[in-house]
Design a protein around this motif. Structure first.
Motif, PDB file in Angstrom:
ATOM      1  N   ASN A 268       0.828  -1.211   0.000  1.00 23.46           N
ATOM      2  CA  ASN A 268       0.000   0.000   0.000  1.00 23.46           C
ATOM      3  C   ASN A 268       0.860   1.258   0.000  1.00 23.46           C
ATOM      4  OD1 ASN A 268      -2.463  -1.356   0.004  1.00 23.46           O
ATOM      5  ND2 ASN A 268      -2.774  -1.178   2.214  1.00 23.46           N
ATOM      6  N   LYS A 337      -7.983   6.717  -1.032  1.00 19.96           N
ATOM      7  CA  LYS A 337      -9.305   6.325  -1.536  1.00 19.96           C
ATOM      8  C   LYS A 337      -9.245   6.076  -3.042  1.00 19.96           C
ATOM      9  CE  LYS A 337     -14.115   7.864  -1.934  1.00 19.96           C
ATOM     10  NZ  LYS A 337     -15.084   8.967  -1.653  1.00 19.96           N
ATOM     11  N   GLY A 340      -7.836   2.771  -3.750  1.00 19.76           N
ATOM     12  CA  GLY A 340      -8.837   1.742  -3.485  1.00 19.76           C
ATOM     13  C   GLY A 340      -9.838   1.609  -4.606  1.00 19.76           C
ATOM     14  N   GLU A 341     -10.280   2.739  -5.139  1.00 22.09           N
ATOM     15  CA  GLU A 341     -11.241   2.720  -6.235  1.00 22.09           C
ATOM     16  C   GLU A 341     -10.636   2.145  -7.510  1.00 22.09           C
ATOM     17  OE1 GLU A 341     -13.892   6.624  -4.881  1.00 22.09           O
ATOM     18  OE2 GLU A 341     -12.164   6.865  -6.215  1.00 22.09           O
ATOM     19  N   LEU A 345      -5.289  -1.028  -3.819  1.00 23.57           N
ATOM     20  CA  LEU A 345      -5.130  -0.906  -2.376  1.00 23.57           C
ATOM     21  C   LEU A 345      -5.572  -2.196  -1.697  1.00 23.57           C
ATOM     22  CD1 LEU A 345      -4.593   1.298  -0.049  1.00 23.57           C
ATOM     23  CD2 LEU A 345      -7.102   1.410   0.087  1.00 23.57           C
ATOM     24  N   HIS A 346      -4.778  -2.671  -0.749  1.00 21.36           N
ATOM     25  CA  HIS A 346      -5.216  -3.762   0.127  1.00 21.36           C
ATOM     26  C   HIS A 346      -6.110  -3.130   1.191  1.00 21.36           C
ATOM     27  CE1 HIS A 346      -2.477  -6.500  -1.827  1.00 21.36           C
ATOM     28  NE2 HIS A 346      -1.444  -5.702  -1.567  1.00 21.36           N
ATOM     29  N   LYS A 347      -7.397  -3.176   0.963  1.00 21.22           N
ATOM     30  CA  LYS A 347      -8.341  -2.400   1.762  1.00 21.22           C
ATOM     31  C   LYS A 347      -8.436  -2.849   3.211  1.00 21.22           C
ATOM     32  CE  LYS A 347     -11.381  -1.044  -2.069  1.00 21.22           C
ATOM     33  NZ  LYS A 347     -12.773  -1.078  -2.596  1.00 21.22           N
ATOM     34  N   ASP A 348      -8.114  -4.106   3.489  1.00 22.49           N
ATOM     35  CA  ASP A 348      -8.294  -4.596   4.852  1.00 22.49           C
ATOM     36  C   ASP A 348      -7.023  -4.519   5.677  1.00 22.49           C
ATOM     37  OD1 ASP A 348      -7.035  -6.529   3.387  1.00 22.49           O
ATOM     38  OD2 ASP A 348      -8.179  -8.204   4.197  1.00 22.49           O
ATOM     39  N   THR A 356      -9.627  -0.711   9.506  1.00 20.93           N
ATOM     40  CA  THR A 356      -8.865  -0.946   8.279  1.00 20.93           C
ATOM     41  C   THR A 356      -8.597   0.380   7.584  1.00 20.93           C
ATOM     42  OG1 THR A 356     -10.787  -1.161   6.823  1.00 20.93           O
ATOM     43  CG2 THR A 356     -10.056  -3.155   7.992  1.00 20.93           C
ATOM     44  N   TRP A 358      -9.223   1.122   4.545  1.00 23.48           N
ATOM     45  CA  TRP A 358     -10.351   1.510   3.711  1.00 23.48           C
ATOM     46  C   TRP A 358     -11.462   2.158   4.540  1.00 23.48           C
ATOM     47  CZ3 TRP A 358     -11.274   2.989  -0.896  1.00 23.48           C
ATOM     48  CH2 TRP A 358     -12.574   3.031  -1.398  1.00 23.48           C
ATOM     49  N   LYS A 362     -12.917   5.763   3.040  1.00 28.62           N
ATOM     50  CA  LYS A 362     -13.938   5.516   2.014  1.00 28.62           C
ATOM     51  C   LYS A 362     -14.938   6.647   1.841  1.00 28.62           C
ATOM     52  CE  LYS A 362     -16.553   2.550   5.256  1.00 28.62           C
ATOM     53  NZ  LYS A 362     -17.680   3.465   5.554  1.00 28.62           N
TER      54      LYS A 362
END
Length: 582
Positions: A268, A337, A340-341, A345-348, A356, A358, A362
């Motif tokens: 990340n 963000k 992630g979109e 991104l490793h959201k967790d 997390t 994310w 978010k």
């Protein structure tokens, strides 16, 4: 999927109780001396003792306001039921330490690790800012693995000179070259000096300090939003107080760096570095940090994770704006963000908040699409850090595409060689130097062993005879680093370094060198046999350590390709409590 964190049961016996708990002679000894400061007895009853590791120093001006910030951290710790203790620690100042602050990053990490290990702390707030203070304290925290949280001092306000934004560092290089080119007088340069650093804080560009603040946040080691808040903004003090509250709960939950600093977190951070156009210095710092926490991170991970990331932050030195505007636009949470979109991104991945990464970002909003650009008009399609290999860099070299000139990313030129930084200074302004804009400037013996300490001299200033032609960039290659505030088509961290007998050591004037960034190639155009013969004849320079630590550094520093840490400091040693000698 990232590993899920399960808070430890509370209450439980804390590490600090090995010093302060009970009625033994030793406990009375430790408590009794602390009570000469007027602390009530019930502060030693098992509440978390939080060390505020403060890198404030009058000789570290970037961190000159951290004593004030420490008071807000203390307030948060008191509010959450902890016991704050402020501890001054080694502060590696970027602008005063010689031969280079980088030489002392590892010394700071070593000293601070022992400060944590040898004293009654259950958790630590890492109060940082200046370039090397952030990685050194992170490395120390990773090696001891006690609950820790980063609070940075924040960037200084925008500078202005005659209506133009002035980026600290970036305009220093720009104005200096303008003086050499005859486009700016020395008097004007001195006038501009007053506008470069007009408030407390770190560099206001996306230099190394802001990059490392962003890396701490992207890794999950700081509260969301920490990286960009200006040093003098009241919200900087608010996040310091909230961090003080949060570290107490982290101790109760036993949420440690090893729970947060996973391979997913580093990936990340690498992608975030590409999106912000971050400093090449992040490469050596994150490699070193990964080595401390036991994560297998390599240069190949940097190229793999960063290659397809778009640079969307329009900040100097790559872009137009400064950190103040970045904060107003929404700061790093907006960038994370976007990643992630985009599925990058490793959201967790876990953060110090207990949530997390994310969950933290978010719902954020981008308030200025000129500063944080939309995905369909990025600053650079492929940001990140380009990792180059070839017979000139068998273990790798790095280049920052977002700061380079597009027409030089594929280039072949004649080498003009400087044996070390003193050789460069002797020759560079000589009108008789046989050099033009098509040449490749090569600087040797400026790596971790060679300088020593791997100074920020890789962005060599161009010769005046070239600058006067209106040329502002040339290909430059070295085993050194460059300031995160600098720019240009600069190949850095060439490994193995010249002082360790790497191929860079045997480059000669007139050799042809090929740079091909799209294909990640750095090639010295001589035969394998010729290269082998030159290397066989090479003789190392004599060691000239100027101090005890310089000798230790020379003997044990590793290559830039692994983070330039000291070999005996890699790995997490934990924080077992030793025997009390009293």
């Amino acid at each position: 999927m990232g590993k899920r964190f399960t808070p430890a049961p509370w209450p439980r016996r804390l590490r600090s109780q090995e010093w302060y708990g009970g009625t033994s002679r030793d406990a009375i000894y430790h408590r009794g001396w602390m009570k000469n400061q007027g602390w009530p007895h019930d502060l030693f009853d098992g509440r978390p003792v939080i060390g505020i590791l403060n890198t404030w120093s009058d000789l570290t001006p970037c961190n000159g306001h951290l004593r004030e910030l420490a008071e807000k951290v203390k307030a948060g710790i008191w509010e959450a039921g902890g016991f704050p203790v402020e501890v001054p620690v080694f502060s590696a100042s970027e602008n005063t330490f010689r031969p280079t602050a980088m030489m002392f990053r590892n010394l700071a990490a070593l000293a601070i690790e022992e400060t944590i290990r040898g004293q009654p702390m259950d958790g630590a707030v890492l109060l940082v800012g200046c370039d090397k203070t952030t990685p050194s304290l992170l490395m120390a925290a990773a090696s001891t693995d006690i609950p820790s949280i980063i609070v940075t001092g924040g960037p200084m306000l925008n500078g202005y000179f005659r209506g133009e934004r002035v980026g600290s560092g970036t305009h220093l290089w720009k104005f200096s070259e303008a003086v050499k080119a005859g486009e700016m007088t020395q008097e004007e340069f001195l006038e501009a000096e007053a506008s470069m650093s007009r408030s407390s804080g770190t560099c206001n560009t996306m230099g190394t300090a802001s990059t490392m603040a962003s890396m701490a946040e992207a890794l999950g080691m700081a509260l969301s939003g920490n990286a960009a808040i200006p040093a003098v903004d009241s919200r900087r003090r608010v996040i310091a107080q909230l961090s003080g509250r949060r570290i107490v709960q982290m101790v109760k939950d036993d949420l440690k760096p090893s729970d947060i600093l996973t391979k997913l977190a580093f990936e990340n951070a690498i992608r975030t570095n590409g999106a912000i156009g971050g400093s090449t210095n992040a490469v050596v710092h994150l490699l070193a940090l990964a080595g401390r926490v036991g994560v297998d991170l390599t240069l190949d991970d940097w190229d793999r994770c960063g290659r397809d990331v778009k640079t969307i932050v329009n900040l100097m030195p790559s872009g137009q704006y400064l950190m103040e505007e970045f904060f107003y636009a929404g700061g790093l949470p907006v960038v994370i963000k976007r990643l992630g979109e985009a599925g990058q991104l490793h959201k967790d991945a876990l953060t110090v908040s207990g949530a997390t990464i994310w969950d933290e970002v978010k719902d954020v909003v981008n308030w200025n699409e000129d500063v944080i650009l939309p995905a369909d008009r990025p600053l650079t399609d492929q940001g990140g850090i380009a990792v180059l290999r070839g017979n000139l860099a068998p273990k790798g070299a790095v280049l920052k595409p977002s700061a380079a000139s597009p027409h030089l990313l594929v280039h072949r030129g004649r080498a003009v060689v400087f044996e070390d930084i003193d050789d460069y200074k002797r020759k560079i302004e000589d009108e008789a130097l046989d050099i033009d804009e098509t040449c490749v400037m090569v600087l040797k013996n400026c790596g971790p062993k060679g300088y020593p300490g791997m100074a920020e001299v890789g962005n060599m200033g161009l010769p005046p005879k070239v600058l006067k032609k209106g040329i502002t960039d040339m290909v430059r290659i070295s085993d050194a680093r460059m300031s995160g505030t600098a720019y240009g088509t600069v190949v850095l961290h060439t490994s193995p370094e010249a002082a360790a007998g790497g191929p860079l050591a045997v480059v000669r004037d007139g050799d042809m060198i090929e740079l091909d960034v799209p294909n990640r190639r750095l090639h010295l155009e001589i035969s394998d046999a010729e290269l082998a013969a030159r290397l066989a004849a090479w003789q190392p320079l004599p060691d000239r350590p100027a101090s005890g630590y310089a000798w230790l550094h020379q003997a044990h520093v590793m290559g830039a390709d692994t983070g330039a840490d000291l070999d005996f400091l890699r790995g997490c040693r934990g924080n077992p409590v030793g025997k009390d000698s009293h």
